[in-house]
Design a protein around this motif. Sequence first.
Motif, PDB file in Angstrom:
ATOM      1  N   SER A 278      39.959  50.988  39.947  1.00  0.00           N
ATOM      2  CA  SER A 278      40.445  52.372  39.861  1.00  0.00           C
ATOM      3  C   SER A 278      40.359  52.920  38.440  1.00  0.00           C
ATOM      4  O   SER A 278      40.249  54.132  38.242  1.00  0.00           O
ATOM      5  CB  SER A 278      41.895  52.437  40.357  1.00  0.00           C
ATOM      6  N   LYS A 279      40.397  52.032  37.432  1.00  0.00           N
ATOM      7  CA  LYS A 279      40.266  52.463  36.039  1.00  0.00           C
ATOM      8  C   LYS A 279      38.804  52.503  35.584  1.00  0.00           C
ATOM      9  O   LYS A 279      38.531  52.652  34.395  1.00  0.00           O
ATOM     10  CB  LYS A 279      41.069  51.531  35.129  1.00  0.00           C
ATOM     11  N   ARG A 280      37.900  52.334  36.550  1.00  0.00           N
ATOM     12  CA  ARG A 280      36.454  52.397  36.280  1.00  0.00           C
ATOM     13  C   ARG A 280      36.008  51.362  35.243  1.00  0.00           C
ATOM     14  O   ARG A 280      35.131  51.613  34.414  1.00  0.00           O
ATOM     15  CB  ARG A 280      36.046  53.800  35.834  1.00  0.00           C
ATOM     16  N   ILE A 281      36.643  50.205  35.289  1.00  0.00           N
ATOM     17  CA  ILE A 281      36.214  49.078  34.453  1.00  0.00           C
ATOM     18  C   ILE A 281      35.258  48.223  35.271  1.00  0.00           C
ATOM     19  O   ILE A 281      35.578  47.836  36.401  1.00  0.00           O
ATOM     20  CB  ILE A 281      37.428  48.247  33.992  1.00  0.00           C
ATOM     21  N   LYS A 282      34.109  47.936  34.715  1.00  0.00           N
ATOM     22  CA  LYS A 282      33.116  47.166  35.456  1.00  0.00           C
ATOM     23  C   LYS A 282      33.551  45.708  35.537  1.00  0.00           C
ATOM     24  O   LYS A 282      33.782  45.060  34.507  1.00  0.00           O
ATOM     25  CB  LYS A 282      31.748  47.265  34.771  1.00  0.00           C
ATOM     26  N   PRO A 283      33.674  45.146  36.738  1.00  0.00           N
ATOM     27  CA  PRO A 283      34.095  43.743  36.854  1.00  0.00           C
ATOM     28  C   PRO A 283      32.989  42.799  36.397  1.00  0.00           C
ATOM     29  O   PRO A 283      31.796  43.089  36.543  1.00  0.00           O
ATOM     30  CB  PRO A 283      34.386  43.579  38.351  1.00  0.00           C
ATOM     31  N   SER A 284      33.380  41.681  35.839  1.00  0.00           N
ATOM     32  CA  SER A 284      32.417  40.663  35.423  1.00  0.00           C
ATOM     33  C   SER A 284      32.199  39.661  36.557  1.00  0.00           C
ATOM     34  O   SER A 284      32.851  39.727  37.605  1.00  0.00           O
ATOM     35  CB  SER A 284      32.934  39.939  34.175  1.00  0.00           C
ATOM     36  N   LYS A 285      31.303  38.735  36.328  1.00  0.00           N
ATOM     37  CA  LYS A 285      31.060  37.694  37.335  1.00  0.00           C
ATOM     38  C   LYS A 285      32.312  36.843  37.551  1.00  0.00           C
ATOM     39  O   LYS A 285      32.597  36.428  38.671  1.00  0.00           O
ATOM     40  CB  LYS A 285      29.891  36.808  36.895  1.00  0.00           C
ATOM     41  N   PHE A 286      33.053  36.611  36.467  1.00  0.00           N
ATOM     42  CA  PHE A 286      34.276  35.828  36.596  1.00  0.00           C
ATOM     43  C   PHE A 286      35.306  36.567  37.454  1.00  0.00           C
ATOM     44  O   PHE A 286      35.998  35.957  38.268  1.00  0.00           O
ATOM     45  CB  PHE A 286      34.852  35.533  35.212  1.00  0.00           C
ATOM     46  N   SER A 287      35.412  37.887  37.260  1.00  0.00           N
ATOM     47  CA  SER A 287      36.354  38.672  38.065  1.00  0.00           C
ATOM     48  C   SER A 287      36.026  38.547  39.538  1.00  0.00           C
ATOM     49  O   SER A 287      36.912  38.285  40.377  1.00  0.00           O
ATOM     50  CB  SER A 287      36.298  40.147  37.653  1.00  0.00           C
ATOM     51  N   LEU A 288      34.762  38.729  39.869  1.00  0.00           N
ATOM     52  CA  LEU A 288      34.346  38.694  41.271  1.00  0.00           C
ATOM     53  C   LEU A 288      34.536  37.302  41.870  1.00  0.00           C
ATOM     54  O   LEU A 288      35.009  37.164  43.002  1.00  0.00           O
ATOM     55  CB  LEU A 288      32.877  39.133  41.372  1.00  0.00           C
ATOM     56  N   LYS A 289      34.186  36.290  41.097  1.00  0.00           N
ATOM     57  CA  LYS A 289      34.324  34.924  41.612  1.00  0.00           C
ATOM     58  C   LYS A 289      35.787  34.581  41.865  1.00  0.00           C
ATOM     59  O   LYS A 289      36.141  34.027  42.911  1.00  0.00           O
ATOM     60  CB  LYS A 289      33.717  33.934  40.621  1.00  0.00           C
ATOM     61  N   ARG A 290      36.644  34.927  40.916  1.00  0.00           N
ATOM     62  CA  ARG A 290      38.051  34.562  41.045  1.00  0.00           C
ATOM     63  C   ARG A 290      38.722  35.295  42.195  1.00  0.00           C
ATOM     64  O   ARG A 290      39.491  34.703  42.962  1.00  0.00           O
ATOM     65  CB  ARG A 290      38.776  34.859  39.735  1.00  0.00           C
ATOM     66  N   VAL A 291      38.439  36.581  42.371  1.00  0.00           N
ATOM     67  CA  VAL A 291      39.092  37.329  43.444  1.00  0.00           C
ATOM     68  C   VAL A 291      38.527  36.910  44.804  1.00  0.00           C
ATOM     69  O   VAL A 291      39.241  36.916  45.816  1.00  0.00           O
ATOM     70  CB  VAL A 291      38.949  38.851  43.204  1.00  0.00           C
ATOM     71  N   LEU A 292      37.275  36.495  44.844  1.00  0.00           N
ATOM     72  CA  LEU A 292      36.722  35.961  46.099  1.00  0.00           C
ATOM     73  C   LEU A 292      37.371  34.625  46.453  1.00  0.00           C
ATOM     74  O   LEU A 292      37.595  34.333  47.637  1.00  0.00           O
ATOM     75  CB  LEU A 292      35.206  35.807  45.975  1.00  0.00           C
ATOM     76  N   GLU A 293      37.658  33.815  45.446  1.00  0.00           N
ATOM     77  CA  GLU A 293      38.366  32.559  45.706  1.00  0.00           C
ATOM     78  C   GLU A 293      39.756  32.822  46.284  1.00  0.00           C
ATOM     79  O   GLU A 293      40.217  32.097  47.174  1.00  0.00           O
ATOM     80  CB  GLU A 293      38.482  31.752  44.409  1.00  0.00           C
ATOM     81  N   VAL A 294      40.418  33.872  45.790  1.00  0.00           N
ATOM     82  CA  VAL A 294      41.725  34.241  46.341  1.00  0.00           C
ATOM     83  C   VAL A 294      41.589  34.656  47.804  1.00  0.00           C
ATOM     84  O   VAL A 294      42.407  34.272  48.653  1.00  0.00           O
ATOM     85  CB  VAL A 294      42.348  35.375  45.503  1.00  0.00           C
ATOM     86  N   CYS A 295      40.565  35.452  48.107  1.00  0.00           N
ATOM     87  CA  CYS A 295      40.320  35.842  49.502  1.00  0.00           C
ATOM     88  C   CYS A 295      40.057  34.617  50.369  1.00  0.00           C
ATOM     89  O   CYS A 295      40.487  34.555  51.532  1.00  0.00           O
ATOM     90  CB  CYS A 295      39.129  36.797  49.579  1.00  0.00           C
ATOM     91  N   ASN A 296      39.369  33.652  49.800  1.00  0.00           N
ATOM     92  CA  ASN A 296      39.071  32.426  50.540  1.00  0.00           C
ATOM     93  C   ASN A 296      40.341  31.632  50.830  1.00  0.00           C
ATOM     94  O   ASN A 296      40.544  31.128  51.931  1.00  0.00           O
ATOM     95  CB  ASN A 296      38.080  31.586  49.726  1.00  0.00           C
ATOM     96  N   LEU A 297      41.217  31.541  49.836  1.00  0.00           N
ATOM     97  CA  LEU A 297      42.441  30.750  49.986  1.00  0.00           C
ATOM     98  C   LEU A 297      43.450  31.418  50.911  1.00  0.00           C
ATOM     99  O   LEU A 297      44.242  30.747  51.576  1.00  0.00           O
ATOM    100  CB  LEU A 297      43.081  30.512  48.615  1.00  0.00           C
ATOM    101  N   THR A 298      43.439  32.747  50.951  1.00  0.00           N
ATOM    102  CA  THR A 298      44.401  33.486  51.778  1.00  0.00           C
ATOM    103  C   THR A 298      43.805  33.953  53.100  1.00  0.00           C
ATOM    104  O   THR A 298      44.468  34.682  53.845  1.00  0.00           O
ATOM    105  CB  THR A 298      44.931  34.706  50.997  1.00  0.00           C
ATOM    106  N   ASN A 299      42.553  33.538  53.380  1.00  0.00           N
ATOM    107  CA  ASN A 299      41.860  33.941  54.617  1.00  0.00           C
ATOM    108  C   ASN A 299      41.767  35.455  54.763  1.00  0.00           C
ATOM    109  O   ASN A 299      41.812  35.998  55.877  1.00  0.00           O
ATOM    110  CB  ASN A 299      42.567  33.352  55.846  1.00  0.00           C
ATOM    111  N   ALA A 300      41.635  36.154  53.644  1.00  0.00           N
ATOM    112  CA  ALA A 300      41.464  37.612  53.662  1.00  0.00           C
ATOM    113  C   ALA A 300      39.978  37.929  53.825  1.00  0.00           C
ATOM    114  O   ALA A 300      39.293  38.340  52.874  1.00  0.00           O
ATOM    115  CB  ALA A 300      42.035  38.231  52.396  1.00  0.00           C
ATOM    116  N   ILE A 301      39.466  37.727  55.033  1.00  0.00           N
ATOM    117  CA  ILE A 301      38.031  37.846  55.278  1.00  0.00           C
ATOM    118  C   ILE A 301      37.565  39.288  55.109  1.00  0.00           C
ATOM    119  O   ILE A 301      36.522  39.566  54.505  1.00  0.00           O
ATOM    120  CB  ILE A 301      37.695  37.328  56.689  1.00  0.00           C
ATOM    121  N   ARG A 302      38.340  40.227  55.667  1.00  0.00           N
ATOM    122  CA  ARG A 302      37.942  41.633  55.586  1.00  0.00           C
ATOM    123  C   ARG A 302      37.878  42.108  54.136  1.00  0.00           C
ATOM    124  O   ARG A 302      36.934  42.807  53.748  1.00  0.00           O
ATOM    125  CB  ARG A 302      38.938  42.481  56.385  1.00  0.00           C
TER     126      ARG A 302
END
Length: 537
Positions: A278-302
Motif C-alpha cells: 500500500s505504501k508502493r514499496i517494491k518487495p524484494s525476493k526475500f519479502s516474497l519468499k518469507r511471506v509465501l512461507e507464512v502462507c505455506n505454514l498457515t495453509n493460506a492457499i488463496r
Amino acid sequence: MLRATYRPGLFLRNNLLSVYGQCDDVRHARLLFDGMPHRGAARWSTLNARYSGLGSSRLALDALWEARGSGDGVDRFTYAALLASCAHERDWRNGRLAHGLAVVSGLARTAFLTNSVIDMYAKCGMIDEVRLVFDRAEERDEATWNLLLLAYVRMGWPEVAVNVLVWMHRSSVKLNSFTLRGILKACSELGDLEDVRMLLHGCVVKICLDLDVFVGSAMVDMYAKNGGLEEAIKVFDCIPNQNVVVYNVMIAGFAWLGNDTCPEIRIEAIRVFANLLSKRIKPSKFSLKRVLEVCNLTNAIRCGRQIHAHVIFSGCQDDEFIASVLINLYSKAGSVNDSLKCFHMTPKEDVFTWTSMVRAFVHNEHFEKALYLFRELLYARKETDQFTISSVMSACAALSVATCKLIHCYTVKTGLDQFTVCGNSQIAMYRNIGDLKASKLTFEQIKCLDTFSWTAMILSYAVHGYESKALELFETMKNRGVMINDIAFLAVLIACSRQGLSDEGFSSSFFWLTQVLRQHDVRLWLCPGCNAQSIHG
C-alpha cells in the motif's frame, strides 16, 4: 599511444595503471609499471592494491619485497593493501609477516595500520592476536575500537562484545551505525538476556541512532527473535522513512514468533506485506519468499495465489527459492499441475527445487511421476542429496519391491546411506513393503540414531505383530534419554491395543503426559486412594 610514439607523462601513466588494474589486467599493468622511469611509493601502492583486489596475497607480498629492495620507498597504503589481501584470503601466515615488516618499518604505530592489522587478524579468526595488537597500540581512533568490538561479534562472543561496548562508552568513544548493527545482530542470539537487549536499546536511543533505518531494523530483528513482539512493533512504528529492509525484518519477525498453537501471529506477516504494497514499496525476493512461507505454514492457499501474482509482476518467478516455496504451497492444496508449472519456470540449477517437486508428487500420491522426475534428475547429472533420496524412497514404498531394492543400491553406491535421514526413510520403506528384517538391519546400521529412527523401528515392530519387541525398544529409547514424540507414543499404543496390554498402555500414556506437561512447566499431583485411575493436574 604506443603506435603514435606518444610518450605519456607521469600523471597519464598513473591513470593507465589504475585502468589496467580495475580491469583485472595485471599483466599489462605490470608491463606498464616496469617501464616507468620514476616509481615512487604511490605507484607501488597502486600495483599492490590491484594484487590485493585480485585476492593474491602472494603476489602482493612479492611486490612489497621488491619495493623495499628497489629503494623507491614503501608507505602505509602499501602495507594496508597487502594486509587487506591477506584478510580476504584468510592467509594469516603472510599477514603475520606483513605485520612484522610494518613494525620494523615503524609504520605500525599509526592508527591507520593498526586498524588494518586488527581487521586482518579478526577475519582470520585469531582473536588473541586482535586483543594483543589493540592493547599494545600507540594510537587508537574510533575505527580501532569498533573493529575490536566487531571482532568479538564475528567470533560469536556477544557477551564480550557488550563488555567492550560498555568500555567504549566509559572511554567516550563515539559509536557508529555499522558497529551497532553488528552487535545488535549478535545479541539477537543471546536468548533470555533481556537486560542486555534493554541496555543496547538505551544506548542506541542515547546516541540518537534509534531513527536510523539499519539500526532500527537490527533492533526489530533482535526483539523478534527473542519473543519481544510488542517491543519489535514499537521500534518498527518509530522508524521514519521505512524501506523494504525494515519491512523484511518485520515480516520475518512475525514468521519466527508464530507457532502451530498460535498461527494468528504468523498471519500478521501477511498484513505487514499488504502494508508494504500500500505504501508502493517494491518487495524484494526475500519479502516474497518469507511471506509465501507464512502462507505455506498457515495453509493460506488463496492468499498465496495472490502473492504469486506479485512474484510474476516483480519478475522473480525464476528464483529457485521462491519457486520451491510455491511448489510446496500448491502441493498442499492438491494442485500438482500448478506445482509443475512453477517447477518448469525455474532454471532448476539447484537440487532442492527438484526435491520439492518430487515431494509434491509423493504428497499427492503420483508415485510414478516422482520416480520419472528422479530419473530426469539423474540424466541431467545433478548431484542428489539425502532429502531427495528420502522423498524418492517414499514413492518406491508404494510401488514394488524391485524398485525399493534399486533405490537402496543407489544410496549405497553414492554413499548417501550414511545419512540418518536416508536411513529413517529406508526403515519406513521396508516397513511398508513388509520386509521387517531389512528394516531392522537398516536400523542397526544407522550410526547416529535420532528420535525418528527409534520411532520408525518401533512402528515397524508394532504394525507387523511384534508388540513385545516394540515395547522393549520403547523402554530402551526411554532409558537412553531419547526425546519421545507423538508418533512413537502412537506406535506403542498400537502395540498395546493388539495384545490387550492395558497396564502397559496406561503406563506409556502417563509417561507421555508427564513429558508434555513438563515441557509446559506444569506439575502433576496424583489423587490419593484412586489407584492411579484418574490424574489431576
